[in-house]
Design a protein around this motif. Structure first.
Motif, PDB file in Angstrom:
ATOM      1  N   UNK A 114      13.777  44.911  -9.610  1.00 50.44           N
ATOM      2  CA  UNK A 114      14.880  44.057 -10.084  1.00 50.44           C
ATOM      3  C   UNK A 114      16.208  44.524  -9.498  1.00 50.44           C
ATOM      4  N   UNK A 115      16.374  45.837  -9.343  1.00 51.32           N
ATOM      5  CA  UNK A 115      17.595  46.375  -8.721  1.00 51.32           C
ATOM      6  C   UNK A 115      17.696  45.872  -7.270  1.00 51.32           C
ATOM      7  N   UNK A 116      16.556  45.809  -6.601  1.00 51.15           N
ATOM      8  CA  UNK A 116      16.553  45.276  -5.223  1.00 51.15           C
ATOM      9  C   UNK A 116      16.992  43.813  -5.220  1.00 51.15           C
ATOM     10  N   UNK A 117      16.514  43.059  -6.218  1.00 49.20           N
ATOM     11  CA  UNK A 117      16.919  41.643  -6.330  1.00 49.20           C
ATOM     12  C   UNK A 117      18.415  41.552  -6.570  1.00 49.20           C
ATOM     13  N   UNK A 118      18.926  42.388  -7.479  1.00 52.37           N
ATOM     14  CA  UNK A 118      20.365  42.387  -7.771  1.00 52.37           C
ATOM     15  C   UNK A 118      21.181  42.696  -6.515  1.00 52.37           C
ATOM     16  N   UNK A 119      20.723  43.696  -5.752  1.00 53.56           N
ATOM     17  CA  UNK A 119      21.452  44.080  -4.535  1.00 53.56           C
ATOM     18  C   UNK A 119      21.446  42.951  -3.504  1.00 53.56           C
ATOM     19  N   UNK A 120      20.374  42.152  -3.520  1.00 51.26           N
ATOM     20  CA  UNK A 120      20.271  41.026  -2.586  1.00 51.26           C
ATOM     21  C   UNK A 120      20.911  39.764  -3.173  1.00 51.26           C
ATOM     22  N   UNK A 121      21.450  39.892  -4.391  1.00 45.02           N
ATOM     23  CA  UNK A 121      22.122  38.783  -5.063  1.00 45.02           C
ATOM     24  C   UNK A 121      21.197  37.578  -5.294  1.00 45.02           C
ATOM     25  N   UNK A 122      19.963  37.876  -5.662  1.00 42.41           N
ATOM     26  CA  UNK A 122      19.012  36.821  -6.033  1.00 42.41           C
ATOM     27  C   UNK A 122      18.465  37.119  -7.433  1.00 42.41           C
ATOM     28  N   UNK A 123      17.979  36.095  -8.148  1.00 43.92           N
ATOM     29  CA  UNK A 123      17.580  36.326  -9.541  1.00 43.92           C
ATOM     30  C   UNK A 123      16.208  36.989  -9.734  1.00 43.92           C
ATOM     31  N   UNK A 124      15.365  36.966  -8.753  1.00 44.91           N
ATOM     32  CA  UNK A 124      14.025  37.557  -8.911  1.00 44.91           C
ATOM     33  C   UNK A 124      13.576  38.203  -7.611  1.00 44.91           C
ATOM     34  N   UNK A 125      12.594  39.117  -7.735  1.00 41.16           N
ATOM     35  CA  UNK A 125      11.992  39.742  -6.556  1.00 41.16           C
ATOM     36  C   UNK A 125      10.477  39.665  -6.674  1.00 41.16           C
ATOM     37  N   UNK A 126       9.856  39.358  -5.555  1.00 41.21           N
ATOM     38  CA  UNK A 126       8.402  39.302  -5.494  1.00 41.21           C
ATOM     39  C   UNK A 126       7.891  40.715  -5.205  1.00 41.21           C
ATOM     40  N   UNK A 127       6.816  41.086  -5.884  1.00 48.04           N
ATOM     41  CA  UNK A 127       6.251  42.416  -5.677  1.00 48.04           C
ATOM     42  C   UNK A 127       4.846  42.305  -5.094  1.00 48.04           C
ATOM     43  N   UNK A 128       4.572  43.135  -4.099  1.00 52.80           N
ATOM     44  CA  UNK A 128       3.232  43.197  -3.518  1.00 52.80           C
ATOM     45  C   UNK A 128       2.497  44.354  -4.168  1.00 52.80           C
ATOM     46  N   UNK A 129       1.164  44.313  -4.113  1.00 51.42           N
ATOM     47  CA  UNK A 129       0.449  45.484  -4.618  1.00 51.42           C
ATOM     48  C   UNK A 129       0.362  46.523  -3.506  1.00 51.42           C
ATOM     49  N   UNK A 130      -0.266  47.626  -3.793  1.00 47.65           N
ATOM     50  CA  UNK A 130      -0.321  48.736  -2.851  1.00 47.65           C
ATOM     51  C   UNK A 130      -0.943  48.349  -1.510  1.00 47.65           C
ATOM     52  N   UNK A 131      -1.830  47.330  -1.525  1.00 46.59           N
ATOM     53  CA  UNK A 131      -2.514  46.915  -0.290  1.00 46.59           C
ATOM     54  C   UNK A 131      -1.776  45.809   0.450  1.00 46.59           C
ATOM     55  N   UNK A 132      -0.662  45.366  -0.106  1.00 48.77           N
ATOM     56  CA  UNK A 132       0.106  44.320   0.572  1.00 48.77           C
ATOM     57  C   UNK A 132      -0.227  42.907   0.107  1.00 48.77           C
ATOM     58  N   UNK A 133      -1.088  42.781  -0.886  1.00 48.99           N
ATOM     59  CA  UNK A 133      -1.349  41.445  -1.439  1.00 48.99           C
ATOM     60  C   UNK A 133      -0.241  41.095  -2.432  1.00 48.99           C
ATOM     61  N   UNK A 134       0.036  39.805  -2.537  1.00 49.75           N
ATOM     62  CA  UNK A 134       1.063  39.341  -3.467  1.00 49.75           C
ATOM     63  C   UNK A 134       0.580  39.583  -4.895  1.00 49.75           C
ATOM     64  N   UNK A 135       1.425  40.230  -5.716  1.00 49.78           N
ATOM     65  CA  UNK A 135       1.032  40.511  -7.108  1.00 49.78           C
ATOM     66  C   UNK A 135       1.769  39.568  -8.074  1.00 49.78           C
ATOM     67  N   UNK A 136       3.045  39.804  -8.252  1.00 54.34           N
ATOM     68  CA  UNK A 136       3.827  38.993  -9.192  1.00 54.34           C
ATOM     69  C   UNK A 136       5.300  39.327  -9.004  1.00 54.34           C
ATOM     70  N   UNK A 137       6.160  38.683  -9.777  1.00 53.04           N
ATOM     71  CA  UNK A 137       7.584  39.023  -9.720  1.00 53.04           C
ATOM     72  C   UNK A 137       7.893  40.040 -10.815  1.00 53.04           C
ATOM     73  N   UNK A 138       9.149  40.443 -10.945  1.00 51.21           N
ATOM     74  CA  UNK A 138       9.476  41.528 -11.881  1.00 51.21           C
ATOM     75  C   UNK A 138       9.231  41.142 -13.338  1.00 51.21           C
ATOM     76  N   UNK A 139       9.370  39.831 -13.637  1.00 55.08           N
ATOM     77  CA  UNK A 139       9.133  39.386 -15.014  1.00 55.08           C
ATOM     78  C   UNK A 139       8.461  38.033 -15.081  1.00 55.08           C
TER      79      UNK A 139
END
Ligand code: PMP
Length: 295
Positions: free
Chosen positions: A162-187
């Motif tokens: 979420x801090x990364x999203x804030x720094x990029x001035x966007x409301x959400x950030x997408x998170x990948x899992x350890x293998x690089x697959x799409x997991x979910x957003x911060x909330x």
């Protein structure tokens, strides 16, 4: 604004509602929680939220002293006590008061906290125009270390993203899992719709919370005859999606139109996404646990 906070069977004013500094929820993030919504006097999917809460508690070996029925009553009573019809309810169960040591052995009783407040929503323009989001460098917790299916008080992983999203001035950030697959957003959970009209959302085993909104949307899609697949995908599929949206209790269904600078589809909320936003809003009016059976 909700005035009364439930703590272990009693109601306190906002300023008087306090817990011990020795509570392991504070000292170690040791506990579980739920975010729940009430719409026009109906608590949406309360049974499902409680099932997830008790499931999360079981996974961390936390024994909740109230039965599910008693907990349901406590949630309903808290909303009633605050005179709210539309509310955001935060239900927290911590390991309770212990000593400074890590071990939960010294924590005799879990602490149960219920806060019912007015909901702060994303501005309506976000639903009309869609969100711009980024992919965070912070990867989602690996299930083998701390399973994201456990909705624990330990949200530091999500907060880092979420801090990364804030720094990029966007409301959400997408998170990948350890293998690089799409997991979910911060909330929020994520869905994409391919050019062929297939709906995809990551399977929970990849490291995602099994969102209550996510499940409702999967059902809604199937009712509409859409093909929904819970199979792994990468950022490539996201960037090339025709439509993309996020789901969560607070956000409901919210379109995404730009990820990491890549325009999704035509850069506007897609047709199916718009239908699902309406379909979900309709559902919130139709189902739920009535706060006041006589009302
Ligand atoms: N993922 C995460 C990490 C969340 O915290 C949440 C809830 N805010 C969700 C997904 C969405 O879950 P739900 O639809 O049950 O609110």
């Amino acid at each position: 604004m909700g005035k009364y906070i439930y703590i272990d069977g009693e109601f306190f004013g906002r300023d008087e509602a306090k817990i011990s500094v020795f509570d392991h929820g504070l000292l170690y993030g040791d506990g579980v929680f739920e975010g729940i919504r009430a719409y026009s006097g109906n608590i949406f999917k309360l049974e499902e939220h409680l099932e997830r809460l008790y499931g999360s508690a079981k996974a961390i070996s936390l024994k909740i002293k109230l039965s599910v029925k008693e907990m349901e009553r406590a949630v309903v009573d808290t909303v009633l006590k605050n005179g709210l019809q539309d509310a955001y309810i935060r239900l927290v169960v911590t390991r309770g008061q212990g000593d400074l040591g890590l071990s939960p052995d010294k924590c005799k009783e879990p602490t149960i906290i219920i806060i019912a407040d007015k909901i702060t929503l994303y501005p309506e323009e976000f639903y009309n125009n869609g969100l711009r989001i980024i992919t965070a460098a912070t990867r989602r917790n690996i299930p083998e270390a701390l399973n994201p299916r456990i909705k624990s008080l330990n949200y530091l992983n999500n907060i880092m993203a979420k801090i990364e999203a804030n720094l990029a001035d966007v409301p959400e950030a997408l998170m990948l899992n350890n293998e690089g697959y799409v997991a979910e957003c911060t909330g929020d959970n994520i869905f994409i719709i391919s050019r062929k009209g297939k709906v995809h959302t990551p399977p929970p085993y990849l490291g995602t919370l099994t969102g209550i909104t996510r499940s409702a949307i999967i059902d809604l899609c199937r009712e509409k005859g859409l093909d929904v697949q819970e199979t792994p995908f990468t950022l490539f599929e996201v960037y090339n999606a025709e439509e993309c949206f996020l789901t969560g209790t607070a956000a409901e269904v919210i379109p995404v139109v730009n990820i990491d600078g890549r325009i999704i589809g035509r850069g506007k909320p897609g047709k199916i996404t718009k239908e699902l936003i309406l379909g979900f809003r309709k559902l919130t009016k139709e189902v739920g646990t009535r706060i006041n059976p006589k009302g």
